[in-house]
Design a protein around this motif. Structure first.
Motif, PDB file in Angstrom:
ATOM      1  N   GLY A  78      -3.422  10.157  -8.509  1.00  0.00           N
ATOM      2  CA  GLY A  78      -2.909   8.799  -8.377  1.00  0.00           C
ATOM      3  C   GLY A  78      -1.699   8.568  -8.519  1.00  0.00           C
ATOM      4  N   GLU A  79      -0.938   9.559  -8.650  1.00  0.00           N
ATOM      5  CA  GLU A  79       0.620   9.426  -8.574  1.00  0.00           C
ATOM      6  C   GLU A  79       1.178   9.298  -7.187  1.00  0.00           C
ATOM      7  OE1 GLU A  79       2.660   9.069 -11.137  1.00  0.00           O
ATOM      8  OE2 GLU A  79       0.857   8.974 -12.266  1.00  0.00           O
ATOM      9  N   PRO A  80       2.179   8.545  -6.897  1.00  0.00           N
ATOM     10  CA  PRO A  80       2.531   8.597  -5.648  1.00  0.00           C
ATOM     11  C   PRO A  80       3.112   9.901  -4.969  1.00  0.00           C
ATOM     12  CG  PRO A  80       3.796   6.862  -7.040  1.00  0.00           C
ATOM     13  CD  PRO A  80       3.174   7.762  -7.720  1.00  0.00           C
ATOM     14  N   ALA A  81       2.748  10.067  -3.684  1.00  0.00           N
ATOM     15  CA  ALA A  81       3.090  11.250  -3.064  1.00  0.00           C
ATOM     16  C   ALA A  81       4.401  11.362  -2.472  1.00  0.00           C
ATOM     17  CB  ALA A  81       2.084  11.354  -1.868  1.00  0.00           C
ATOM     18  N   GLY A  82       4.900  12.778  -2.579  1.00  0.00           N
ATOM     19  CA  GLY A  82       6.191  13.192  -2.233  1.00  0.00           C
ATOM     20  C   GLY A  82       7.406  12.217  -2.651  1.00  0.00           C
ATOM     21  N   ALA A 128      21.620   2.299  -7.444  1.00  0.00           N
ATOM     22  CA  ALA A 128      21.648   2.319  -6.196  1.00  0.00           C
ATOM     23  C   ALA A 128      21.634   1.093  -5.417  1.00  0.00           C
ATOM     24  CB  ALA A 128      20.443   3.335  -5.981  1.00  0.00           C
ATOM     25  N   LYS A 129      20.805   0.164  -5.884  1.00  0.00           N
ATOM     26  CA  LYS A 129      20.673  -1.123  -5.157  1.00  0.00           C
ATOM     27  C   LYS A 129      21.930  -1.725  -5.358  1.00  0.00           C
ATOM     28  CE  LYS A 129      15.886  -2.800  -5.516  1.00  0.00           C
ATOM     29  NZ  LYS A 129      15.658  -3.361  -4.222  1.00  0.00           N
ATOM     30  N   ASP A 130      22.626  -1.723  -6.175  1.00  0.00           N
ATOM     31  CA  ASP A 130      24.028  -2.195  -6.201  1.00  0.00           C
ATOM     32  C   ASP A 130      24.984  -1.694  -5.196  1.00  0.00           C
ATOM     33  OD1 ASP A 130      23.375  -4.083  -7.998  1.00  0.00           O
ATOM     34  OD2 ASP A 130      24.576  -3.277  -9.658  1.00  0.00           O
ATOM     35  N   ALA A 131      24.924  -0.294  -5.056  1.00  0.00           N
ATOM     36  CA  ALA A 131      25.848   0.431  -4.050  1.00  0.00           C
ATOM     37  C   ALA A 131      25.494  -0.152  -2.613  1.00  0.00           C
ATOM     38  CB  ALA A 131      25.497   2.005  -4.157  1.00  0.00           C
ATOM     39  N   VAL A 169      11.007   6.073  -3.910  1.00  0.00           N
ATOM     40  CA  VAL A 169      11.209   4.763  -3.113  1.00  0.00           C
ATOM     41  C   VAL A 169      10.543   3.680  -4.115  1.00  0.00           C
ATOM     42  CG1 VAL A 169      10.441   3.501  -1.234  1.00  0.00           C
ATOM     43  CG2 VAL A 169      11.181   5.788  -0.954  1.00  0.00           C
ATOM     44  N   LEU A 170       9.629   3.887  -4.524  1.00  0.00           N
ATOM     45  CA  LEU A 170       9.102   2.944  -5.750  1.00  0.00           C
ATOM     46  C   LEU A 170       9.976   2.559  -6.669  1.00  0.00           C
ATOM     47  CD1 LEU A 170       5.384   3.677  -5.827  1.00  0.00           C
ATOM     48  CD2 LEU A 170       6.332   1.950  -4.760  1.00  0.00           C
ATOM     49  N   GLU A 171      10.621   3.781  -7.288  1.00  0.00           N
ATOM     50  CA  GLU A 171      11.543   3.454  -8.353  1.00  0.00           C
ATOM     51  C   GLU A 171      12.812   2.641  -7.902  1.00  0.00           C
ATOM     52  OE1 GLU A 171      15.033   6.151 -11.024  1.00  0.00           O
ATOM     53  OE2 GLU A 171      13.311   7.223  -9.888  1.00  0.00           O
ATOM     54  N   TYR A 172      13.308   2.918  -6.627  1.00  0.00           N
ATOM     55  CA  TYR A 172      14.435   2.263  -6.248  1.00  0.00           C
ATOM     56  C   TYR A 172      13.946   0.820  -5.709  1.00  0.00           C
ATOM     57  CZ  TYR A 172      17.528   0.098  -2.539  1.00  0.00           C
ATOM     58  OH  TYR A 172      18.453  -0.736  -1.743  1.00  0.00           O
ATOM     59  N   GLU A 173      12.762   0.420  -5.364  1.00  0.00           N
ATOM     60  CA  GLU A 173      12.186  -0.868  -5.029  1.00  0.00           C
ATOM     61  C   GLU A 173      11.905  -1.780  -6.399  1.00  0.00           C
ATOM     62  OE1 GLU A 173       8.990  -0.389  -2.317  1.00  0.00           O
ATOM     63  OE2 GLU A 173      10.425  -0.187  -0.348  1.00  0.00           O
ATOM     64  N   THR A 174      11.489  -1.264  -7.314  1.00  0.00           N
ATOM     65  CA  THR A 174      11.068  -1.867  -8.578  1.00  0.00           C
ATOM     66  C   THR A 174      12.268  -2.241  -9.420  1.00  0.00           C
ATOM     67  OG1 THR A 174      10.406   0.232  -9.877  1.00  0.00           O
ATOM     68  CG2 THR A 174       8.754  -1.276  -8.403  1.00  0.00           C
ATOM     69  N   ALA A 175      13.520  -1.491  -9.174  1.00  0.00           N
ATOM     70  CA  ALA A 175      14.572  -1.318 -10.021  1.00  0.00           C
ATOM     71  C   ALA A 175      14.429  -1.230 -11.588  1.00  0.00           C
ATOM     72  CB  ALA A 175      15.468  -2.596  -9.282  1.00  0.00           C
ATOM     73  N   GLU A 176      13.454  -0.694 -11.966  1.00  0.00           N
ATOM     74  CA  GLU A 176      13.058  -0.461 -13.210  1.00  0.00           C
ATOM     75  C   GLU A 176      14.212   0.646 -14.083  1.00  0.00           C
ATOM     76  OE1 GLU A 176       8.916   0.401 -13.622  1.00  0.00           O
ATOM     77  OE2 GLU A 176       8.336  -1.711 -12.932  1.00  0.00           O
ATOM     78  N   THR A 177      14.798   1.205 -13.592  1.00  0.00           N
ATOM     79  CA  THR A 177      15.687   2.348 -14.127  1.00  0.00           C
ATOM     80  C   THR A 177      17.176   1.877 -13.709  1.00  0.00           C
ATOM     81  OG1 THR A 177      15.822   3.616 -12.171  1.00  0.00           O
ATOM     82  CG2 THR A 177      14.101   4.224 -13.754  1.00  0.00           C
ATOM     83  N   ILE A 178      18.194   2.395 -14.724  1.00  0.00           N
ATOM     84  CA  ILE A 178      19.360   1.984 -14.521  1.00  0.00           C
ATOM     85  C   ILE A 178      20.202   2.681 -13.085  1.00  0.00           C
ATOM     86  CG2 ILE A 178      20.253   4.050 -15.789  1.00  0.00           C
ATOM     87  CD1 ILE A 178      21.756   0.280 -15.406  1.00  0.00           C
ATOM     88  N   GLU A 179      19.421   3.987 -12.561  1.00  0.00           N
ATOM     89  CA  GLU A 179      19.818   4.740 -11.660  1.00  0.00           C
ATOM     90  C   GLU A 179      19.319   3.910 -10.561  1.00  0.00           C
ATOM     91  OE1 GLU A 179      19.379   7.509 -14.943  1.00  0.00           O
ATOM     92  OE2 GLU A 179      18.023   6.165 -14.108  1.00  0.00           O
ATOM     93  N   TRP A 205       0.877  -1.081  -0.222  1.00  0.00           N
ATOM     94  CA  TRP A 205       0.109   0.073   0.236  1.00  0.00           C
ATOM     95  C   TRP A 205       0.751   1.278   0.031  1.00  0.00           C
ATOM     96  CZ3 TRP A 205      -5.015   0.267  -0.437  1.00  0.00           C
ATOM     97  CH2 TRP A 205      -5.955  -1.362  -0.358  1.00  0.00           C
ATOM     98  N   VAL A 206       0.539   2.227  -0.831  1.00  0.00           N
ATOM     99  CA  VAL A 206       1.359   3.161  -0.999  1.00  0.00           C
ATOM    100  C   VAL A 206       0.409   4.586  -0.961  1.00  0.00           C
ATOM    101  CG1 VAL A 206       3.244   2.503  -2.149  1.00  0.00           C
ATOM    102  CG2 VAL A 206       1.569   3.511  -3.392  1.00  0.00           C
ATOM    103  N   SER A 207       0.653   5.723  -0.567  1.00  0.00           N
ATOM    104  CA  SER A 207       0.297   6.967  -0.296  1.00  0.00           C
ATOM    105  C   SER A 207       0.013   7.628  -1.797  1.00  0.00           C
ATOM    106  CB  SER A 207       0.483   7.952   0.592  1.00  0.00           C
ATOM    107  OG  SER A 207       1.593   8.337   0.291  1.00  0.00           O
ATOM    108  N   SER A 208      -1.104   8.168  -2.301  1.00  0.00           N
ATOM    109  CA  SER A 208      -1.208   8.671  -3.669  1.00  0.00           C
ATOM    110  C   SER A 208      -1.839  10.259  -3.305  1.00  0.00           C
ATOM    111  CB  SER A 208      -1.845   7.995  -4.675  1.00  0.00           C
ATOM    112  OG  SER A 208      -3.049   7.725  -4.245  1.00  0.00           O
TER     113      SER A 208
END
Length: 99
Positions: A19-23, A42-45, A28-38, A12-15
């Motif tokens: 409907g977009e994730p808040a703040g 970051a996960k590798d670091a 955090v979602l980008e980090y957790e899903t690891a869909e981008t090279i960045e 569950w996430v706030s939006s």
């Protein structure tokens, strides 16, 4: 602005009203899903930091860190991250002090 909870594929996430994730939640979602090279970098670091900490413990004489080292190494996704991990496993963690 109205915030609401919605269910994502993982939690569950706030939006906001759109409907977009808040703040910072989107980061955090980008980090957790690891869909981008960045996000993958970051996960590798984070995993490299864990691996290097385990290597330091091993160097200090702690036993049974092999699984920690192996699991950290196996989770690294990028080629550059794997090269750094391999270097960390081949060089003493205190080698920089001798330079």
């Amino acid at each position: 602005m109205h915030l609401a909870l919605r269910h994502s594929p993982t939690r569950w996430v706030s939006s906001n009203d759109s409907g977009e994730p808040a703040g910072g939640t989107s980061a955090v979602l980008e980090y957790e899903t690891a869909e981008t090279i960045e996000a993958r970098c970051a996960k590798d670091a984070d995993r490299l930091e864990c691996l290097m900490q385990a290597v330091e413990y091993r160097e200090a004489g702690y036993q049974r860190v092999g699984g920690w080292i192996e699991s950290s190494r196996n989770q690294i996704q990028t080629a550059f991250g794997r090269r750094l991990a391999d270097a960390a496993l081949q060089v003493s963690p205190l080698a920089w002090r001798d330079r």
